[in-house]
Scaffold this motif. Sequence first.
Motif, PDB file in Angstrom:
ATOM      1  N   ASN A 493       2.607  21.290 -12.177  1.00 58.33           N
ATOM      2  CA  ASN A 493       3.043  19.906 -12.364  1.00 58.33           C
ATOM      3  C   ASN A 493       3.025  19.534 -13.840  1.00 58.33           C
ATOM      4  O   ASN A 493       2.352  20.172 -14.656  1.00 58.33           O
ATOM      5  CB  ASN A 493       2.132  18.942 -11.601  1.00 58.33           C
ATOM      6  N   THR A 494       3.761  18.484 -14.162  1.00 52.43           N
ATOM      7  CA  THR A 494       3.800  17.933 -15.511  1.00 52.43           C
ATOM      8  C   THR A 494       3.431  16.464 -15.451  1.00 52.43           C
ATOM      9  O   THR A 494       3.854  15.753 -14.527  1.00 52.43           O
ATOM     10  CB  THR A 494       5.209  18.083 -16.118  1.00 52.43           C
ATOM     11  N   ILE A 495       2.642  16.002 -16.419  1.00 52.88           N
ATOM     12  CA  ILE A 495       2.371  14.569 -16.520  1.00 52.88           C
ATOM     13  C   ILE A 495       2.798  14.069 -17.891  1.00 52.88           C
ATOM     14  O   ILE A 495       2.801  14.806 -18.873  1.00 52.88           O
ATOM     15  CB  ILE A 495       0.887  14.198 -16.280  1.00 52.88           C
ATOM     16  N   GLU A 496       3.158  12.784 -17.913  1.00 56.12           N
ATOM     17  CA  GLU A 496       3.516  12.112 -19.157  1.00 56.12           C
ATOM     18  C   GLU A 496       2.988  10.696 -19.091  1.00 56.12           C
ATOM     19  O   GLU A 496       3.093  10.025 -18.055  1.00 56.12           O
ATOM     20  CB  GLU A 496       5.028  12.117 -19.360  1.00 56.12           C
ATOM     21  N   ALA A 497       2.423  10.237 -20.173  1.00 54.94           N
ATOM     22  CA  ALA A 497       1.924   8.868 -20.256  1.00 54.94           C
ATOM     23  C   ALA A 497       2.968   7.998 -20.943  1.00 54.94           C
ATOM     24  O   ALA A 497       3.601   8.415 -21.912  1.00 54.94           O
ATOM     25  CB  ALA A 497       0.616   8.825 -21.033  1.00 54.94           C
ATOM     26  N   SER A 498       3.164   6.805 -20.420  1.00 57.65           N
ATOM     27  CA  SER A 498       4.004   5.811 -21.095  1.00 57.65           C
ATOM     28  C   SER A 498       3.202   4.518 -21.179  1.00 57.65           C
ATOM     29  O   SER A 498       2.437   4.186 -20.269  1.00 57.65           O
ATOM     30  CB  SER A 498       5.310   5.588 -20.329  1.00 57.65           C
ATOM     31  N   ARG A 505      -2.387  -4.485 -28.512  1.00 56.13           N
ATOM     32  CA  ARG A 505      -3.224  -4.161 -27.366  1.00 56.13           C
ATOM     33  C   ARG A 505      -2.354  -3.622 -26.236  1.00 56.13           C
ATOM     34  O   ARG A 505      -1.216  -4.083 -26.029  1.00 56.13           O
ATOM     35  CB  ARG A 505      -3.982  -5.397 -26.865  1.00 56.13           C
ATOM     36  N   ILE A 506      -2.906  -2.666 -25.485  1.00 57.85           N
ATOM     37  CA  ILE A 506      -2.156  -2.088 -24.363  1.00 57.85           C
ATOM     38  C   ILE A 506      -2.009  -3.131 -23.266  1.00 57.85           C
ATOM     39  O   ILE A 506      -2.988  -3.747 -22.814  1.00 57.85           O
ATOM     40  CB  ILE A 506      -2.872  -0.844 -23.808  1.00 57.85           C
ATOM     41  N   THR A 507      -0.782  -3.349 -22.839  1.00 57.92           N
ATOM     42  CA  THR A 507      -0.536  -4.247 -21.707  1.00 57.92           C
ATOM     43  C   THR A 507      -0.190  -3.481 -20.433  1.00 57.92           C
ATOM     44  O   THR A 507      -0.374  -3.990 -19.330  1.00 57.92           O
ATOM     45  CB  THR A 507       0.629  -5.198 -22.038  1.00 57.92           C
ATOM     46  N   ASN A 508       0.291  -2.244 -20.597  1.00 57.22           N
ATOM     47  CA  ASN A 508       0.642  -1.440 -19.419  1.00 57.22           C
ATOM     48  C   ASN A 508       0.575   0.036 -19.790  1.00 57.22           C
ATOM     49  O   ASN A 508       1.048   0.436 -20.856  1.00 57.22           O
ATOM     50  CB  ASN A 508       2.054  -1.785 -18.936  1.00 57.22           C
ATOM     51  N   LEU A 509      -0.042   0.823 -18.933  1.00 54.74           N
ATOM     52  CA  LEU A 509      -0.094   2.273 -19.135  1.00 54.74           C
ATOM     53  C   LEU A 509       0.095   2.956 -17.786  1.00 54.74           C
ATOM     54  O   LEU A 509      -0.616   2.638 -16.824  1.00 54.74           O
ATOM     55  CB  LEU A 509      -1.422   2.692 -19.765  1.00 54.74           C
ATOM     56  N   THR A 510       1.058   3.857 -17.730  1.00 59.68           N
ATOM     57  CA  THR A 510       1.380   4.547 -16.482  1.00 59.68           C
ATOM     58  C   THR A 510       1.430   6.055 -16.715  1.00 59.68           C
ATOM     59  O   THR A 510       1.956   6.523 -17.730  1.00 59.68           O
ATOM     60  CB  THR A 510       2.745   4.068 -15.948  1.00 59.68           C
ATOM     61  N   LEU A 511       0.857   6.790 -15.776  1.00 55.21           N
ATOM     62  CA  LEU A 511       0.996   8.246 -15.761  1.00 55.21           C
ATOM     63  C   LEU A 511       2.075   8.615 -14.757  1.00 55.21           C
ATOM     64  O   LEU A 511       2.031   8.185 -13.597  1.00 55.21           O
ATOM     65  CB  LEU A 511      -0.315   8.919 -15.368  1.00 55.21           C
ATOM     66  N   LEU A 548      -8.231   9.167 -12.132  1.00 58.18           N
ATOM     67  CA  LEU A 548      -7.852   9.948 -10.954  1.00 58.18           C
ATOM     68  C   LEU A 548      -6.407   9.587 -10.633  1.00 58.18           C
ATOM     69  O   LEU A 548      -6.111   8.446 -10.294  1.00 58.18           O
ATOM     70  CB  LEU A 548      -8.753   9.626  -9.774  1.00 58.18           C
ATOM     71  N   TYR A 549      -5.493  10.539 -10.800  1.00 58.09           N
ATOM     72  CA  TYR A 549      -4.088  10.223 -10.551  1.00 58.09           C
ATOM     73  C   TYR A 549      -3.578  10.995  -9.341  1.00 58.09           C
ATOM     74  O   TYR A 549      -4.074  12.061  -8.996  1.00 58.09           O
ATOM     75  CB  TYR A 549      -3.230  10.488 -11.790  1.00 58.09           C
ATOM     76  N   ARG A 550      -2.551  10.425  -8.710  1.00 61.93           N
ATOM     77  CA  ARG A 550      -1.932  11.062  -7.541  1.00 61.93           C
ATOM     78  C   ARG A 550      -0.503  10.555  -7.427  1.00 61.93           C
ATOM     79  O   ARG A 550      -0.145   9.511  -7.984  1.00 61.93           O
ATOM     80  CB  ARG A 550      -2.714  10.753  -6.273  1.00 61.93           C
ATOM     81  N   GLY A 551       0.317  11.312  -6.699  1.00 64.69           N
ATOM     82  CA  GLY A 551       1.689  10.884  -6.464  1.00 64.69           C
ATOM     83  C   GLY A 551       2.532  10.890  -7.720  1.00 64.69           C
ATOM     84  O   GLY A 551       2.183  11.459  -8.747  1.00 64.69           O
ATOM     85  N   ALA A 552       3.692  10.219  -7.633  1.00 64.61           N
ATOM     86  CA  ALA A 552       4.644  10.228  -8.731  1.00 64.61           C
ATOM     87  C   ALA A 552       4.192   9.359  -9.902  1.00 64.61           C
ATOM     88  O   ALA A 552       4.433   9.690 -11.063  1.00 64.61           O
ATOM     89  CB  ALA A 552       6.016   9.773  -8.241  1.00 64.61           C
ATOM     90  N   THR A 553       3.576   8.218  -9.617  1.00 69.94           N
ATOM     91  CA  THR A 553       3.123   7.333 -10.698  1.00 69.94           C
ATOM     92  C   THR A 553       1.738   6.791 -10.391  1.00 69.94           C
ATOM     93  O   THR A 553       1.393   6.530  -9.234  1.00 69.94           O
ATOM     94  CB  THR A 553       4.082   6.144 -10.893  1.00 69.94           C
ATOM     95  N   THR A 554       0.953   6.639 -11.440  1.00 70.76           N
ATOM     96  CA  THR A 554      -0.378   6.044 -11.328  1.00 70.76           C
ATOM     97  C   THR A 554      -0.520   5.032 -12.453  1.00 70.76           C
ATOM     98  O   THR A 554      -0.443   5.392 -13.640  1.00 70.76           O
ATOM     99  CB  THR A 554      -1.481   7.109 -11.450  1.00 70.76           C
ATOM    100  N   LYS A 555      -0.711   3.785 -12.087  1.00 71.71           N
ATOM    101  CA  LYS A 555      -0.909   2.753 -13.090  1.00 71.71           C
ATOM    102  C   LYS A 555      -2.379   2.722 -13.487  1.00 71.71           C
ATOM    103  O   LYS A 555      -3.257   2.630 -12.626  1.00 71.71           O
ATOM    104  CB  LYS A 555      -0.476   1.389 -12.547  1.00 71.71           C
ATOM    105  N   VAL A 556      -2.658   2.798 -14.774  1.00 76.48           N
ATOM    106  CA  VAL A 556      -4.029   2.874 -15.277  1.00 76.48           C
ATOM    107  C   VAL A 556      -4.467   1.480 -15.693  1.00 76.48           C
ATOM    108  O   VAL A 556      -4.277   1.061 -16.851  1.00 76.48           O
ATOM    109  CB  VAL A 556      -4.129   3.869 -16.454  1.00 76.48           C
ATOM    110  N   GLU A 557      -5.038   0.765 -14.754  1.00 74.22           N
ATOM    111  CA  GLU A 557      -5.436  -0.621 -15.009  1.00 74.22           C
ATOM    112  C   GLU A 557      -6.515  -0.722 -16.078  1.00 74.22           C
ATOM    113  O   GLU A 557      -6.526  -1.667 -16.880  1.00 74.22           O
ATOM    114  CB  GLU A 557      -5.937  -1.260 -13.710  1.00 74.22           C
ATOM    115  N   ASP A 558      -7.426   0.245 -16.099  1.00 72.79           N
ATOM    116  CA  ASP A 558      -8.558   0.172 -17.039  1.00 72.79           C
ATOM    117  C   ASP A 558      -8.137   0.310 -18.493  1.00 72.79           C
ATOM    118  O   ASP A 558      -8.942   0.063 -19.400  1.00 72.79           O
ATOM    119  CB  ASP A 558      -9.586   1.257 -16.707  1.00 72.79           C
ATOM    120  N   ALA A 559      -6.883   0.715 -18.743  1.00 71.86           N
ATOM    121  CA  ALA A 559      -6.421   0.856 -20.131  1.00 71.86           C
ATOM    122  C   ALA A 559      -5.983  -0.475 -20.745  1.00 71.86           C
ATOM    123  O   ALA A 559      -5.876  -0.581 -21.974  1.00 71.86           O
ATOM    124  CB  ALA A 559      -5.268   1.854 -20.193  1.00 71.86           C
ATOM    125  N   GLN A 560      -5.733  -1.456 -19.892  1.00 78.44           N
ATOM    126  CA  GLN A 560      -5.254  -2.735 -20.409  1.00 78.44           C
ATOM    127  C   GLN A 560      -6.298  -3.364 -21.326  1.00 78.44           C
ATOM    128  O   GLN A 560      -7.478  -3.426 -20.998  1.00 78.44           O
ATOM    129  CB  GLN A 560      -4.924  -3.691 -19.254  1.00 78.44           C
TER     130      GLN A 560
END
Length: 896
Positions: A493-498, A505-511, A548-560
């Motif tokens: 698998n491949t992951i990318e952060a956006s 300040r980070i308002t949204n971070l998704t894997l 802990l990520y799973r599936g196609a997208t994981t929103k990282v709430e703790d990064a906000q």
Amino acid sequence: MIKISKRTTPNLAVALLCTAMLTACLQEPSSVQSQGDTIATPQRAETSGLSEEYSWLRKQQIAQVDYRLSVNLDSTSESFTGTVHADIQFEKILQQPLTIDFAGGTVKSLKVDGKETPFKYNGYFIAVASQHLPNRQHVITINYQHPYSNNGSGLHRFEDPRDGKVYMYTDFQPYDANRLFPHFDQPNLKARYTLDVTAPKDWVVISAEREGRVEKQGEKKHWFFPQSQKFSSYIFSLHAGPFHIWEDNADGVPLRLMARQSLAEYVKTEDWFTFTKQSFEFFQPYFEIDYPFKKYDQILVPDYNAGAMENVGSVTFNDSYVSRGEKTQAQRMRLANVIAHELAHQWFGNLVTMDWWDGLWLNESFATYMANLSLAENSEFTNTWENFYLGTKQWAYYSDQRPTTHAIQLPVENTDEAFTNFDGITYGKGGSVLKQLPYYLGKEEFRKGVSRYLKELSFQNSTLDDFISHLGKAAGVNLETWQQQWLYRAGLNTIEASFQCDDDRITNLTLTQTASEEYPTLREQRTQLGFYRMDGEGMKRYATLPVLYRGATTKVEDAQGLPCPQILYPNESDWAFVKVNLDSVTLKNMALHINAIEQPFARLMLWQSLFDSAYDAKLPLDEYISFVISNGAAEQDINAIRLNSRYLSYVYSYLNQIPIDDQRREKLLKAIEEFSWQQLQQASTASDQQKTWFELFAEVAHSKVALNNAKQLLVGEHEIDGLKLDPDMRWELIRLQNRYLFADYEQAITQELRKDHSDRAKLNAIAAEAIRPLPEVKEKWLQNLIHNRDEFKLSELRKATSNLFTDEQLPLFYSNSERIFSELDKINNEDSPELISTYTRIFPLMCSKEGAQQISDALEKKQQLKPMLVKALKNHRYTSERCTKMGQAMLDQKKG
């Protein structure tokens, strides 16, 4: 000389089977037929190796077996003799013949309970009719003879060219123990072994137990060993010769280290014993089980096909781990790692053993992970996991992207397939998956699960389900989904952060997780994000965040709310097994500030990502080369230097074949050559960096100026402060001279052989000759490989094939390619997987559509190729196609 590929043909009198048996052997029924208190088993196919189906059926026949083995060794003969008494308890009365594995030998006699008994022998196994085994318990006695091996498997014989002394050792995995003595050679028929050996009087004999007594018999001695504990035959051993011996102990466990006499002066015993004792200190409390055997010997042996082998109490190591010069820190760490790996096997593999070869990955993956954990927790090596990432992890990543990738846990139909699975998935990916599991379950929960597994199944066989269930129970986690995702499905698998920011300040971070079309599984695992920003002159990590990520997208709430990063790495410190795509912000800032990043591990992973872009044909090679040359000189971390050096060597190979104009090609090749020479001269004196750049220079030097520099280094006309050429480094320069027919290349070999009389010198001389770009040289070694291979040791053939066609010598390969491909049928019919593996080394990189098509044609026409040949050819084709895409990226860049 002893033949290395053709197995000894048995006497016709004992080889002929009755017509009925021959007919039955053509088919192998798939079920057991029970009749009353008897077991009806199918006849066994008359082929080399052992099938899983037949091994399972034989396991139903045999309840218990122990062996008493007598072996007579002679330093001058081409074969040895032996007698084995197999004390067998059967589950039920047999209805069909019993087969006993024994490949390539001669059976002199067979008795059942002391009475001469008819038998059949076909060169692969012995068959005894059921009417001669009427009871539930019998003793079968077999007198036999078998040739010594010179291909590294079975009982291998080696004569040291320096002093003429003879040494012998065994190597059995997965199915060569039956080349030492007739028996049931499958891992789930564990046995106890009582051994006695007659050998020359100046030899020492080593096996799983320490000898009980030794009796003098004229010019020989008779060694008697007490009965061993119960274990599988592939980890039984017999080594003998006039070894030099050093002794120590690890918390009461007797330790011995042994090497042949001519190598003894180079053995750094302090390293060997220190690394061994540190491993004992870590494993015993971790497993909560004391070392389960009575002594621990480590024997350095020549002509070895692998790195090491975990024989119970008498581990063998390739004696290439002994350097004739000063080791680099990386080489010392590799030694410490292999020592820890083999010691871990004494618990995981030897104490508890897989039921069949589909469990090979668990043995090897676990030892791979535990060795690195041991070094990280209890050794001088503070960058263990960086080395794991640089070596094992990259092996796994590249293996998992090839068309020959496979699930970690997969069916293994026979022992030939088992041999094929000693690869980057079994070792690398399996070890990497186990590495990320403690992050998922918890480190202590993982440890407890392993300990309970070993305690409950000591001296037994186990399956994957046994292991997973113990881990799940210890952590209170149902691992069924994890098991399916990670162990039963292939692919990387491949992951990318956006991320988006507002007011810095980070308002949204998704894997985002993706998978290939062929292997679409999306997995769940725990990773760690690393956040970096410039602070003064340095790019500093200001935060890490487990996710802990799973599936196609994981929103990282703790990064906000975290500060907006300039570099965001989504697998910080290499927790996860996943390929990383860098976001555009990170790519831009990495290019500007890679040398300012203060975390060496982060720089290492970013350097790797840069090469991945080139390997994936996203970044043209000339841009990659330019970036490394511009920024790599400032890099001081040894692992990053090793990584850049390795990949510049790869790129050099690709450039030799990519279809670009010669002027552009030479400019890039010269840039790599000059960079390596510059770095070699500027590196710290007597440093690991210096040796790393030397290795690259010896691989990429090709111009007259560079070749003259290399020659001056060799003859002492030019010196680089701190660079001391050991014998093996000198041979690298001689090989380079011969590769380009530079100066007195022939004399260079002759003169060096006068100084260096070792077996390594002989092998290096073969390499230096085989690499010459001369049609007559290629013809000579093709003749040796195809028609005269019985006159050479496998190690000699391997050295020749590995050097026969270098990347710039592709026209010489093509002029012989029809012949090379046509010989695949004959090689395919060999019983020796080691020889098949050696032959596949003859194929060079073929960076063209025509080269890839030639391989495709061979695969299509030769439908009956063995798995090892099919796998090797597919991998060669894949590498050729990759190289072609990289070339196209360069052509497209020029058009653009």
